[in-house]
Design a protein around this motif. Structure first.
Motif, PDB file in Angstrom:
ATOM      1  N   THR A  68       0.828  -1.210   0.000  1.00  0.00           N
ATOM      2  CA  THR A  68       0.000   0.000   0.000  1.00  0.00           C
ATOM      3  C   THR A  68       0.863   1.261   0.000  1.00  0.00           C
ATOM      4  N   GLU A  73      -0.219   4.552  -6.372  1.00  0.00           N
ATOM      5  CA  GLU A  73      -1.237   4.807  -7.390  1.00  0.00           C
ATOM      6  C   GLU A  73      -2.259   3.677  -7.481  1.00  0.00           C
ATOM      7  N   TRP A  74      -2.011   2.592  -6.741  1.00  0.00           N
ATOM      8  CA  TRP A  74      -2.858   1.407  -6.860  1.00  0.00           C
ATOM      9  C   TRP A  74      -3.342   0.953  -5.495  1.00  0.00           C
ATOM     10  N   PRO A  75      -4.620   1.155  -5.185  1.00  0.00           N
ATOM     11  CA  PRO A  75      -5.155   0.564  -3.954  1.00  0.00           C
ATOM     12  C   PRO A  75      -4.998  -0.957  -4.018  1.00  0.00           C
ATOM     13  N   ASP A  77      -6.772  -3.502  -3.374  1.00  0.00           N
ATOM     14  CA  ASP A  77      -7.838  -4.298  -3.990  1.00  0.00           C
ATOM     15  C   ASP A  77      -7.962  -4.062  -5.498  1.00  0.00           C
ATOM     16  N   GLN A  78      -7.235  -3.087  -6.042  1.00  0.00           N
ATOM     17  CA  GLN A  78      -7.249  -2.845  -7.480  1.00  0.00           C
ATOM     18  C   GLN A  78      -6.043  -3.444  -8.188  1.00  0.00           C
ATOM     19  N   ILE A  79      -5.097  -3.951  -7.437  1.00  0.00           N
ATOM     20  CA  ILE A  79      -3.961  -4.657  -8.029  1.00  0.00           C
ATOM     21  C   ILE A  79      -4.465  -6.048  -8.405  1.00  0.00           C
ATOM     22  N   THR A  80      -4.108  -6.531  -9.582  1.00  0.00           N
ATOM     23  CA  THR A  80      -4.592  -7.855  -9.981  1.00  0.00           C
ATOM     24  C   THR A  80      -4.186  -8.891  -8.939  1.00  0.00           C
ATOM     25  N   ARG A  84      -0.691  -8.969  -6.993  1.00  0.00           N
ATOM     26  CA  ARG A  84      -0.762  -8.768  -5.548  1.00  0.00           C
ATOM     27  C   ARG A  84      -0.054  -9.903  -4.804  1.00  0.00           C
ATOM     28  N   SER A 121       3.323  -6.203 -15.782  1.00  0.00           N
ATOM     29  CA  SER A 121       3.484  -6.738 -14.424  1.00  0.00           C
ATOM     30  C   SER A 121       4.931  -6.754 -13.957  1.00  0.00           C
TER      31      SER A 121
END
Length: 164
Positions: A68, A73-75, A77-80, A84, A121
Protein backbone atom coordinates in the motif's frame (compact mmCIF):
# COMPACT_ATOMS: atom_id res chain seq x y z
CA UNK A 1 13.52 -24.04 -14.25
CA UNK A 2 15.26 -24.14 -10.88
CA UNK A 3 13.67 -25.85 -7.89
CA UNK A 4 13.33 -22.58 -5.95
CA UNK A 5 11.73 -20.82 -8.91
CA UNK A 6 9.25 -23.67 -9.27
CA UNK A 7 8.58 -23.54 -5.51
CA UNK A 8 7.84 -19.80 -5.69
CA UNK A 9 5.54 -20.44 -8.64
CA UNK A 10 3.57 -23.05 -6.69
CA UNK A 11 3.44 -20.72 -3.68
CA UNK A 12 2.08 -17.96 -5.93
CA UNK A 13 -0.55 -20.28 -7.42
CA UNK A 14 -1.62 -21.38 -3.95
CA UNK A 15 -1.82 -17.82 -2.63
CA UNK A 16 -3.69 -16.77 -5.78
CA UNK A 17 -6.35 -19.45 -5.17
CA UNK A 18 -6.58 -18.54 -1.49
CA UNK A 19 -6.95 -14.82 -2.28
CA UNK A 20 -9.34 -15.42 -5.20
CA UNK A 21 -11.66 -17.40 -2.91
CA UNK A 22 -11.81 -14.61 -0.33
CA UNK A 23 -9.10 -15.97 2.00
CA UNK A 24 -11.71 -18.21 3.61
CA UNK A 25 -9.53 -21.29 3.97
CA UNK A 26 -7.68 -21.50 7.25
CA UNK A 27 -5.64 -24.58 6.34
CA UNK A 28 -4.01 -24.43 2.93
CA UNK A 29 -2.45 -27.91 3.09
CA UNK A 30 -4.98 -29.43 0.67
CA UNK A 31 -4.61 -26.55 -1.75
CA UNK A 32 -0.82 -26.84 -1.67
CA UNK A 33 -0.98 -30.59 -2.30
CA UNK A 34 -3.47 -30.08 -5.14
CA UNK A 35 -1.09 -27.58 -6.79
CA UNK A 36 1.85 -29.97 -6.40
CA UNK A 37 -0.13 -32.80 -8.02
CA UNK A 38 -1.33 -30.59 -10.86
CA UNK A 39 1.82 -28.55 -11.63
CA UNK A 40 4.83 -30.41 -10.21
CA UNK A 41 4.03 -34.02 -9.29
CA UNK A 42 7.70 -35.01 -8.95
CA UNK A 43 8.81 -31.91 -7.06
CA UNK A 44 10.16 -32.67 -3.59
CA UNK A 45 10.80 -29.29 -1.90
CA UNK A 46 7.43 -28.92 -0.20
CA UNK A 47 9.05 -27.31 2.86
CA UNK A 48 10.25 -24.26 0.93
CA UNK A 49 6.78 -23.70 -0.56
CA UNK A 50 5.09 -24.08 2.83
CA UNK A 51 7.65 -21.71 4.36
CA UNK A 52 6.82 -19.00 1.85
CA UNK A 53 3.08 -19.45 2.27
CA UNK A 54 3.32 -19.49 6.07
CA UNK A 55 5.51 -16.39 6.00
CA UNK A 56 3.14 -14.49 3.73
CA UNK A 57 0.07 -15.42 5.75
CA UNK A 58 1.72 -14.76 9.11
CA UNK A 59 2.93 -11.31 7.96
CA UNK A 60 0.02 -10.49 5.65
CA UNK A 61 -0.99 -7.20 7.30
CA UNK A 62 2.60 -5.93 7.39
CA UNK A 63 3.28 -7.07 3.83
CA UNK A 64 0.10 -5.42 2.58
CA UNK A 65 1.22 -2.27 4.43
CA UNK A 66 4.40 -2.20 2.36
CA UNK A 67 2.48 -2.75 -0.87
CA UNK A 68 0.00 0.00 0.00
CA UNK A 69 2.79 2.42 0.89
CA UNK A 70 4.93 1.81 -2.19
CA UNK A 71 2.25 1.20 -4.84
CA UNK A 72 0.69 4.58 -4.13
CA UNK A 73 -1.24 4.81 -7.39
CA UNK A 74 -2.86 1.41 -6.86
CA UNK A 75 -5.16 0.56 -3.95
CA UNK A 76 -4.46 -3.00 -2.82
CA UNK A 77 -7.84 -4.30 -3.99
CA UNK A 78 -7.25 -2.84 -7.48
CA UNK A 79 -3.96 -4.66 -8.03
CA UNK A 80 -4.59 -7.85 -9.98
CA UNK A 81 -4.71 -10.97 -7.82
CA UNK A 82 -1.66 -12.39 -9.60
CA UNK A 83 0.43 -9.23 -9.13
CA UNK A 84 -0.76 -8.77 -5.55
CA UNK A 85 0.37 -12.26 -4.55
CA UNK A 86 3.65 -12.02 -6.44
CA UNK A 87 4.28 -8.79 -4.52
CA UNK A 88 3.36 -10.51 -1.25
CA UNK A 89 5.93 -13.22 -1.88
CA UNK A 90 8.51 -10.65 -2.98
CA UNK A 91 7.95 -8.42 0.05
CA UNK A 92 8.03 -11.42 2.39
CA UNK A 93 11.36 -12.61 0.98
CA UNK A 94 12.81 -9.10 0.72
CA UNK A 95 11.85 -7.88 4.18
CA UNK A 96 11.21 -10.86 6.44
CA UNK A 97 13.22 -13.85 5.16
CA UNK A 98 16.83 -13.40 6.24
CA UNK A 99 17.98 -16.39 4.18
CA UNK A 100 17.02 -14.92 0.80
CA UNK A 101 19.34 -12.25 -0.64
CA UNK A 102 17.45 -9.07 -1.51
CA UNK A 103 18.36 -9.12 -5.19
CA UNK A 104 17.24 -12.75 -5.51
CA UNK A 105 13.87 -11.90 -3.95
CA UNK A 106 13.37 -9.01 -6.37
CA UNK A 107 14.59 -10.86 -9.48
CA UNK A 108 12.49 -13.95 -8.75
CA UNK A 109 9.36 -11.85 -8.25
CA UNK A 110 10.00 -10.01 -11.53
CA UNK A 111 10.46 -13.26 -13.45
CA UNK A 112 7.25 -14.76 -12.03
CA UNK A 113 5.41 -11.53 -12.85
CA UNK A 114 6.66 -11.64 -16.45
CA UNK A 115 5.48 -15.24 -16.77
CA UNK A 116 2.10 -15.08 -15.03
CA UNK A 117 1.13 -11.40 -14.95
CA UNK A 118 0.06 -8.94 -17.58
CA UNK A 119 2.16 -7.00 -20.06
CA UNK A 120 3.42 -4.47 -17.50
CA UNK A 121 3.48 -6.74 -14.42
CA UNK A 122 7.26 -7.19 -14.45
CA UNK A 123 7.86 -3.44 -14.46
CA UNK A 124 5.20 -2.87 -11.80
CA UNK A 125 6.62 -5.52 -9.46
CA UNK A 126 10.14 -4.22 -10.11
CA UNK A 127 9.08 -0.67 -9.29
CA UNK A 128 7.35 -1.56 -6.03
CA UNK A 129 10.01 -3.95 -4.74
CA UNK A 130 12.80 -1.67 -5.95
CA UNK A 131 11.32 1.27 -4.05
CA UNK A 132 10.99 -0.83 -0.89
CA UNK A 133 14.58 -2.02 -1.27
CA UNK A 134 15.96 1.48 -1.78
CA UNK A 135 14.03 2.83 1.20
CA UNK A 136 14.96 0.08 3.64
CA UNK A 137 18.31 -1.07 2.18
CA UNK A 138 20.35 -0.02 5.21
CA UNK A 139 18.14 -2.04 7.51
CA UNK A 140 18.18 -5.02 5.16
CA UNK A 141 21.96 -4.96 4.90
CA UNK A 142 22.33 -5.17 8.68
CA UNK A 143 20.50 -8.55 8.58
CA UNK A 144 17.83 -7.17 10.87
CA UNK A 145 14.70 -7.05 8.78
CA UNK A 146 12.01 -4.55 9.82
CA UNK A 147 8.56 -5.56 11.03
CA UNK A 148 6.66 -2.69 9.40
CA UNK A 149 7.07 -0.15 6.59
CA UNK A 150 9.97 2.23 7.15
CA UNK A 151 9.37 5.96 7.10
CA UNK A 152 10.98 8.46 4.80
CA UNK A 153 10.47 9.58 1.24
CA UNK A 154 9.57 7.10 -1.46
CA UNK A 155 12.53 6.08 -3.60
CA UNK A 156 12.63 6.26 -7.38
CA UNK A 157 11.59 3.22 -9.38
CA UNK A 158 14.45 0.92 -10.31
CA UNK A 159 14.98 -0.37 -13.77
CA UNK A 160 14.96 -3.65 -12.96
CA UNK A 161 2.21 -23.57 10.42
CA UNK A 162 -0.24 -22.67 7.64
CA UNK A 163 -3.14 -22.15 10.05
CA UNK A 164 -3.81 -18.49 10.59
Amino acid sequence: MSNRHLARTIAMQTLFSWDFNGKQEKDLTDLIEQNFKQFAPKFNDHGFVKGIINGVINHEAEIDGYITKYATEWPLDQITIVDRNILRIGVYELVFDKDIPSKVAINEAIEIAKTFGGESSGKFVNGVLGAIYKDVAETLEKTEKPASPAGGPQAEVLEEPINK
